[in-house]
Scaffold this motif. Structure first.
Motif, short mmCIF file in Angstrom:
data_model
loop_
_atom_site.label_atom_id
_atom_site.label_comp_id
_atom_site.label_asym_id
_atom_site.label_seq_id
_atom_site.Cartn_x
_atom_site.Cartn_y
_atom_site.Cartn_z
N SER A 51 46.05 58.42 -4.61
CA SER A 51 45.02 57.61 -3.98
C SER A 51 45.36 56.13 -4.00
CB SER A 51 43.70 57.86 -4.70
OG SER A 51 42.77 56.88 -4.33
N THR A 52 44.80 55.41 -3.02
CA THR A 52 44.86 53.95 -3.06
C THR A 52 43.47 53.35 -3.10
OG1 THR A 52 45.09 54.06 -0.66
CG2 THR A 52 47.09 53.65 -1.92
N ALA A 53 42.43 54.20 -2.92
CA ALA A 53 41.07 53.70 -2.84
C ALA A 53 40.36 53.85 -4.19
CB ALA A 53 40.32 54.43 -1.73
N VAL B 171 36.37 64.22 -7.26
CA VAL B 171 37.07 62.95 -7.38
C VAL B 171 36.37 62.05 -8.39
CG1 VAL B 171 37.92 63.09 -5.01
CG2 VAL B 171 35.86 61.78 -5.48
N VAL B 172 37.16 61.32 -9.15
CA VAL B 172 36.64 60.41 -10.17
C VAL B 172 37.22 59.01 -9.92
CG1 VAL B 172 36.36 62.20 -11.92
CG2 VAL B 172 38.55 61.02 -11.70
N ARG B 173 36.75 58.05 -10.66
CA ARG B 173 37.20 56.68 -10.42
C ARG B 173 38.69 56.52 -10.66
NH1 ARG B 173 33.36 53.11 -9.15
NH2 ARG B 173 31.21 53.50 -9.83
N ASN B 174 39.31 55.71 -9.79
CA ASN B 174 40.74 55.42 -9.87
C ASN B 174 40.91 54.16 -10.73
OD1 ASN B 174 43.33 54.49 -9.42
ND2 ASN B 174 43.10 54.27 -7.19
N PRO B 175 41.52 54.27 -11.92
CA PRO B 175 41.60 53.11 -12.82
C PRO B 175 42.45 51.97 -12.26
CG PRO B 175 42.92 54.93 -13.63
CD PRO B 175 42.13 55.46 -12.49
N ASN B 176 43.32 52.27 -11.28
CA ASN B 176 44.20 51.22 -10.74
C ASN B 176 43.58 50.46 -9.58
OD1 ASN B 176 45.99 52.12 -12.57
ND2 ASN B 176 47.31 53.20 -11.12
N TYR B 177 42.35 50.81 -9.23
CA TYR B 177 41.72 50.20 -8.07
C TYR B 177 41.21 48.82 -8.42
CZ TYR B 177 38.07 49.67 -4.46
OH TYR B 177 37.26 49.23 -3.45
N VAL B 178 41.57 47.85 -7.60
CA VAL B 178 41.11 46.48 -7.82
C VAL B 178 40.09 46.12 -6.75
CG1 VAL B 178 41.80 44.07 -8.04
CG2 VAL B 178 43.34 45.89 -8.80
N LYS B 179 38.85 46.03 -7.16
CA LYS B 179 37.76 45.86 -6.22
C LYS B 179 37.95 44.62 -5.33
CE LYS B 179 33.85 46.54 -4.24
NZ LYS B 179 34.45 45.86 -3.09
N SER B 180 38.52 43.58 -5.91
CA SER B 180 38.59 42.32 -5.16
C SER B 180 39.50 42.42 -3.94
CB SER B 180 39.08 41.20 -6.08
OG SER B 180 40.36 41.54 -6.58
N VAL C 172 41.96 57.17 0.63
CA VAL C 172 43.07 56.58 1.37
C VAL C 172 42.65 55.25 2.01
CG1 VAL C 172 44.66 56.88 3.30
CG2 VAL C 172 44.08 58.84 1.86
N ARG C 173 43.32 54.18 1.62
CA ARG C 173 43.12 52.92 2.31
C ARG C 173 44.22 52.76 3.36
NH1 ARG C 173 42.23 48.16 -1.95
NH2 ARG C 173 41.92 47.00 0.00
N THR C 174 43.92 52.02 4.38
CA THR C 174 44.87 51.83 5.47
C THR C 174 45.06 50.33 5.69
OG1 THR C 174 42.94 52.27 6.85
CG2 THR C 174 44.60 53.98 6.76
N LEU C 175 46.02 49.95 6.56
CA LEU C 175 46.26 48.52 6.82
C LEU C 175 44.97 47.87 7.29
CD1 LEU C 175 49.74 48.73 8.58
CD2 LEU C 175 49.23 47.48 6.46
N VAL C 176 44.42 48.47 8.34
CA VAL C 176 43.12 48.02 8.82
C VAL C 176 42.19 49.22 8.74
CG1 VAL C 176 43.93 46.15 10.29
CG2 VAL C 176 43.85 48.47 11.19
N GLY C 177 40.90 48.97 8.59
CA GLY C 177 39.99 50.09 8.44
C GLY C 177 38.60 49.76 8.97
N TYR C 178 37.63 50.47 8.44
CA TYR C 178 36.27 50.33 8.95
C TYR C 178 35.33 49.85 7.84
CZ TYR C 178 38.07 52.99 12.89
OH TYR C 178 38.79 53.39 13.98
#
Lengths: 609, 321, 321
Positions: free
Chosen positions: A225-227, A259-268, A75-81
């Motif tokens: 997931s978003t992460a 959990v496995v890699r999320n193909p939609n995740y954009v590292k940048s 889970v990604r959030t607006l702001v995080g750590y």
């Protein structure tokens, strides 16, 4: 309810700021960056059961160990750590939001811009928009969806009306366009950004969550997931209609989370997570002995588990094993709670004397000695104050062993002490009910306390309950004293201690967390059936309200002063330890990093061979 | 015969219902705290607790809740039949918890039962045959020790000596069969042995006494007088008659262990059904407790029936009064 | 002690002068195992009364004093036997020798008191059921059946948890309340052991009331009360003695099991089961912590079982199975 064990590193705030670069290596022995590589599977053992409080549904889940999983992997959030240890790990950075906004309108308005390119994992596969945050927060507000920390969002305008079903939407959350979200608060809230960094505030796709309305804990099996990772098999779930949705294969709630890699995740789009490993498997194992055998042989890489004392000793002392031994601050206080309405603890002299007489070092020794944690001298772990209260110790005794002389001096003037004897010699001091638990460490703690209190004339009648909390949390049970409690932060702000633990207005009949009943009024005593001395119980409600609206650095100072005030003028506790989080890793782990926000391993930042 | 079985079955079902009801009553009426607290987070509010009470039907009187429970059980819930509800501990369905844990308990009990039946009867026969010799005395001394030594002590000692010091077996904890039959076996052998020891002792004493009694009966004397070999007398005539009481308690003992191997499961950290029930009991997780109680009670009922049938089959003289 | 003219199922006395007691003693004094058991129990009683204080005085270590500096390493692990600490340290850095000696008191008190009360209840219920039969018998026996089918440990946990979380313990009626601790443990044991006794007593009563001397007494116009107290009760004394002796070790083990699971006596009260609970935490390191308390536990139960078996043989008591 977070697991115990964690270290409090009392780093001065200044130092903390400087060491951002080295924070990755803040653990005792971490490896050089050159040994980090991508790929492989991280196998995490989990003792007995996951113990989630809402089956890891982000809306309700309140277990720190689950925050660590959600925040790092799903889970990604607006702001995080930053997923680092110590001070830097508690600092807020932008995650899905483009920048960390400054509040406007006198601290009442927060405006976020959302990054392009952040997508939901399969099978949703679409861009995250501002509306998805609204979905998540509306779920949090709806009492039927099992939220467990909704109170953190109460300052949002219109929250209560929506929660009560009187409004169709939360008026304080506006989405002018798909990439903008604006929060309007009713009162300035100094830690609002940290509240938005909680997993419950991460975006959720309404096309999936709508199928789990009114079913707390069910969304997890199909958590989108978003992460960097997603639950294994989620891509095979058919979301064309609610009836077709089946749980993803990677999570069964009892034995495995894969959990496995999320193909939609954009590292940048993600400034913090490294996502070194290809797969993380959390596996429940009945026995901690078995878990650590497997870690030693490399079948497991780390664990969320108690560590058998003999294993702890081996890793802490052996020079070849030390590199696999990691300790960090747990941001958690362990304390003895004293009930301000119950004799003899309705007298501040007695409470002060208790602070002097308790042999904190002996209590810690019973838990496993200095490896387990640092002696606590006041309420909130130093780390949450940036170390400003590091040298504050109002009840100092030699070697932290307690002092009869100082305790008897503090007792003088007590209504329970005749003349100037310094002894608690009234009848109320005899056979005081002490509620204890049946954990392995409790008998030793009870023995220590009995031995200590006897020196100032207090004797206990011990009641050992398997699961003591429900009893301590019921004010009508009138529990005078208990050695059971511990409290960990939710996020790095002292409010997460003071609000639940000392606000007199939050005292309730059942599940009350203000065990000492600080600020209880005679009227409350009547409605809550508290039988004790309820007149003139000290209150810190006004100070609490003053501090909560502040923004740093004034905020921290305000809470520091409140901590001091409570320690000297209210004295609800005998705080005795700030625990550390200890993790043992296998030789497969080439880089270990600690997540200070969740006080768990930073799963997104760990690499394996 | 059929009527008798029907009556027995009816009585067993009644006992099961009463047991369930009492269990329900004890845990519902004598609570150590509110189960809703588990789902209300670290800082519950009165409103959130009320919502959870409603969700779990905890706001209703106990008989209504018992009604829900029986109804769910009979009709099934969203997890199918039988509906056992959701654990108060982690909100996982009790049905899946039981399915997850049942194999552990069944392996444990099956292994131990095999051991105790073989060794218990063998020792008993040996003791009876070698009556008043040193073999008899040693065997009965061993049996007495087996009855006197608590499982948790034997468990701890055997773990320390056999696993820790000698390294002959696996340690505590359950290893599923999928991890390899060797690892599974090496973790099961100690629990099997320790659990079986008590029953070996009981069965040995029982077999010995029964056999001695039977051997004193007239038809055995007749058989001996006919010149049959001692072996034939004992095994063909004596043992068969003295084994039927053993069959009776064997079925029941197995059934009771389905949810009752709490201490063995706890010492060896096997976390089967007994552990589930124990953990449920100490954490006020009523649905889990009831789920296991139902399993045990059903096992008892079935075993009772099986025993009755087998008994009637073996010994047609049995008069059902 | 009554001089009963005969014991159940026994041989009628040849002469009036040779009383039942003499007969019993003739047999009993030949049984070396039983004598050993009796002797051991004698020693245990002495230990229970004086052992704790003497151990404290000899070692200079009070029962509840912690010796963390000497008897724990810097990781809180207990240390083993030394010349000053004969049995080493318990999990809380107290003198295990002193704790073990004090533990004898807890075990014996629980064992004797719980068995005594259970036998008393079982005797009354069993005699009423066996003597009056009919509906009373049905109700009492069926209640007993249900009690025996209860998941004992689970219900015990429920009761203990509920009573512990109340300041005044378990209020039964008005001012009568059972406080957690020894009293509660005893109550729980009694709840689950009286049905066994009741069932046995019922069986014996049923057979005695058909005996000629009862018939004779009845034909002479004796009242029910007179028959119960003058004819039946004296003839039950043999079985009562035997089964009380055999119930005591069961009760001791029950207490140990409860304490082992953390549900027994309070942590400041020394108990062998409680010490074994400690041992569970350190089972891979602190062998002394499981060995000594467990050894005493086994010796105690063994002694009672030896004595019970001896008494059974000497009094010639056979259960009506």
């Amino acid at each position: 309810m977070k697991k115990p064990f964690g270290r409090l590193v009392a780093l001065a705030g200044v130092v903390a700021a400087i060491v951002v670069a080295t924070a990755a290596g803040a653990t005792a022995h971490s490896n050089k960056a050159s040994s980090i590589k991508s790929g492989g599977t991280l196998n995490v053992g989990w003792e007995q059961s996951f113990g989630f409080t809402d089956n890891m549904d982000p809306t309700g889940e309140y277990l720190g160990d689950a925050f660590g999983i959600l925040d790092n992997l799903l889970v990604r959030t607006l702001v995080g750590y930053t997923h680092n240890a110590d001070g830097p790990g508690n600092a807020i950075v932008a995650d899905i939001a483009t920048t960390v906004p400054k509040p406007t309108n006198g601290g009442l308005t927060y405006t976020f811009k959302i990054k392009q390119g952040v997508k939901f994992s399969p099978p949703v596969n679409r861009q995250v928009t501002s509306a998805d945050f609204v979905t998540a927060l509306e779920r949090e507000a709806n009492p039927k969806d099992g939220a467990q920390y909704a109170f953190y969002y109460k300052p949002i305008k219109g929250w209560d009306a929506y929660a009560a079903g009187k409004a169709k939407s939360i008026s304080g959350i506006k989405t002018p366009d798909a990439s903008t979200i604006v929060f309007t608060l009713t009162t300035p809230t100094g830690d609002f950004l940290k509240r938005l960094a909680m997993p419950a505030a991460g975006p959720m796709p309404v096309e999936v969550t709508k199928c789990f309305e009114g079913q707390p804990g069910k969304y997890t099996a199909d958590l989108i997931s978003t992460a960097g990772y997603m639950i294994k098999g989620i891509d095979e779930v058919d979301i064309s209609s609610c009836a077709n949705i089946k749980p993803a294969a990677g999570y069964d709630g009892q034995t495995i989370l894969d959990v496995v890699r999320n193909p939609n995740y954009v590292k940048s789009t993600d400034p913090t997570r490294k996502n070194y490993v290809d797969e993380v498997k959390f596996m429940v194992n009945a026995s901690n002995v078995d878990i650590y055998n497997k870690i030693e042989s490399g079948q497991l890489d780390m664990a969320t588990s108690s560590i058998p004392p003999a294993v702890l000793k081996k890793y802490a002392t052996s020079s070849s094993k030390k590199q696999y031994f990691h300790q960090n601050s747990g941001d958690r206080t362990w304390y003895i709670t004293m009930n301000l309405t119950q004799a003899p603890f309705d007298d501040i002299h007695v409470r002060r004397a208790m602070n002097y007489i308790v042999d904190k070092d002996a209590l810690r020794q019973g838990w496993g000695g200095p490896t387990v944690g640092d002696i606590a001298n006041h309420l909130v772990p130093d780390a949450l104050f940036g170390g400003q209260l590091k040298s504050y110790n109002p009840y100092k005794t030699p070697g932290n062993h307690g002092s009869a002389a100082l305790a008897m001096k503090a007792m003088k003037g007590s209504k329970y002490s005749t003349g100037n004897s310094g002894m608690c010699d009234a009848a109320a001091c005899k056979n005081v009910l002490l509620v204890s638990d049946t954990r392995g460490v409790d008998p030793g703690m009870v023995a220590t306390l009995q031995q200590d209190a006897k020196k100032i004339g207090i004797t206990f009648k011990v009641r050992q309950i398997n699961g003591a909390y429900p009893t301590i949390q019921t004010p009508s049970k009138n529990v005078p004293i208990s050695e059971r409690p511990g409290w960990g932060k939710d996020y790095a702000d002292a409010l997460t201690f003071f609000l639940p633990l000392f606000d007199g207005r939050t005292i309730i009949a059942n599940g009350n967390t203000n065990y000492s009943l600080v600020g209880v009024t005679p009227a409350q005593c009547k409605t809550l059936k508290i039988g004790g001395n309820c007149t003139g119980v000290p209150s810190v409600d006004t100070q609490l309200d003053k501090c909560s609206v502040q923004i740093d650095p004034a905020r921290t100072t305000c809470y520091e002063n409140l901590d001091k005030y409570l320690m000297t003028n209210v004295v609800p506790w005998v705080p005795w330890m700030w625990s550390k989080v200890t993790r043992i890793t296998s030789s497969n782990v080439t880089h270990y990093q600690f997540d200070q926000f969740a006080t768990t391993p930073a799963y997104a930042m760990i690499s394996v061979k | 015969m059929l009527l008798y079985l029907a009556r027995r079955l009816l009585w067993t079902i009644l006992v099961v219902l009463v047991v369930m009801f009492v269990t329900f009553l004890v845990f519902f009426k004598l609570p150590n705290g509110d189960p809703a607290l588990r789902f209300a987070g670290k800082s519950p509010t009165t409103a959130s607790l009320a919502e959870i009470h409603k969700r779990l039907h905890l706001d209703k009187p106990f008989y209504v809740e018992y009604g829900y429970f029986v109804k769910n059980f009979a009709v099934g819930d969203d997890q199918g039949w039988p509906g056992l509800g959701y654990s108060y501990g982690n909100y996982v369905s009790v049905r899946s918890e039981i399915l997850e844990r049942a194999p552990r308990t069944l392996f444990l009990v099956a292994g131990a039962a095999t051991l105790w039946l073989i060794f218990g009867v063998a020792i008993g026969v040996l003791s009876a045959v070698k009556r008043r010799t040193w073999i008899d005395r040693v065997a009965m001394g061993f049996a007495l020790f087996g009855i006197s030594a608590p499982v948790f002590w034997l468990g701890l000692m055997s773990l320390f000596v056999v696993w820790k010091k000698l390294g002959l077996t696996g340690g505590s904890g359950y290893v599923p069969l999928s991890d390899g039959i060797g690892a599974w076996f090496s973790h099961m052998i100690l629990p099997w042995t320790v659990l079986a020891l008590l029953y070996i002792a009981i069965y040995a004493r029982l077999t010995r006494n029964n056999l001695l009694e039977t051997l004193g009966e007239d038809y055995i004397r007749t058989a001996r007088a006919k010149g049959l070999s001692e072996r034939t007398v004992i095994f063909k005539h004596g043992l068969r008659a003295s084994l039927s009481p053993i069959a009776t308690i064997f079925g029941l003992d197995i059934a009771l262990l389905v949810g009752g191997a709490i201490i063995t499961e706890s010492v060896f950290n096997i976390q089967g059904l007994g552990w589930l029930a124990f953990n449920g009991a100490i954490t006020q997780d009523l649905p889990s407790v009831l789920g296991v109680v139902i399993c045990t009670a059903t096992a008892v009922a079935v075993m009772n029936l099986v025993v009755d049938v087998v008994y009637a089959f073996l010994d047609p003289r049995v008069r059902y009064a | 002690m009554t001089a009963a003219p005969t014991t159940v199922g026994g041989v009628a006395p040849q002469t009036v002068t040779r009383s039942g007691f003499e007969l019993f003693w003739l047999r009993f004094k030949e049984d070396r195992a039983a004598l050993l058991g009796a002797g051991t129990i004698g020693v245990l009683i002495v230990i229970a009364i004086f052992g704790g204080p003497i151990a404290s005085a000899v070692t200079g270590h009070p029962n509840t004093e912690q010796y963390q500096q000497i008897m724990q390493d810097s990781f809180g692990l207990p240390k083993g036997p030394t010349s000053a600490f004969w049995f080493g340290s318990d999990g809380e850095a107290r003198d295990l020798f002193v704790r073990t000696m004090y533990g004898a008191r807890t075990s014996l008190i629980v064992g004797v008191v719980a068995s005594g009360i259970a036998v008393l209840i079982g005797l009354v219920v069993g005699m009423i059921a066996g003597f009056y039969r009919g509906i009373v018998d049905t109700i009492l026996s069926r209640t007993g059946d249900v009690m025996l089918a209860m998941p004992q440990l689970l219900i015990s946990i429920g009761i203990v948890a509920a009573c512990s979380s109340n300041k005044n313990g378990c209020v039964i009626a008005g001012p009568i309340a059972i406080q957690p601790g020894l009293a509660l443990v005893i109550a729980v044991i009694v709840i689950f052991s009286w049905p066994y006794i009741a069932r046995l007593v019922r069986g014996f009563t049923l057979s005695i009331r058909e005996k000629e001397f009862v018939e004779a007494s009845r034909s002479l116009g004796a009242s029910d009360t007179r028959i119960i107290f003058r004819e039946i009760l004296p003839n039950l004394s043999g079985p009562i003695i035997v089964y009380t002796t055999l119930l005591i070790p069961q009760s001791i083990l029950f207490e140990a099991a409860l304490s082992y699971l953390g549900l027994g006596v309070p942590p400041d009260t020394a108990s062998w089961g409680g010490l074994l609970n400690d041992a569970q935490r350190y089972y891979d390191t602190a062998w002394w912590l499981m060995f000594f308390p467990g050894l005493f536990l086994v010796i105690t139960t063994l002694a009672f079982n030896l004595l019970g078996d001896g008494l059974r043989d000497a009094l010639d008591v056979r259960a009506e199975r």
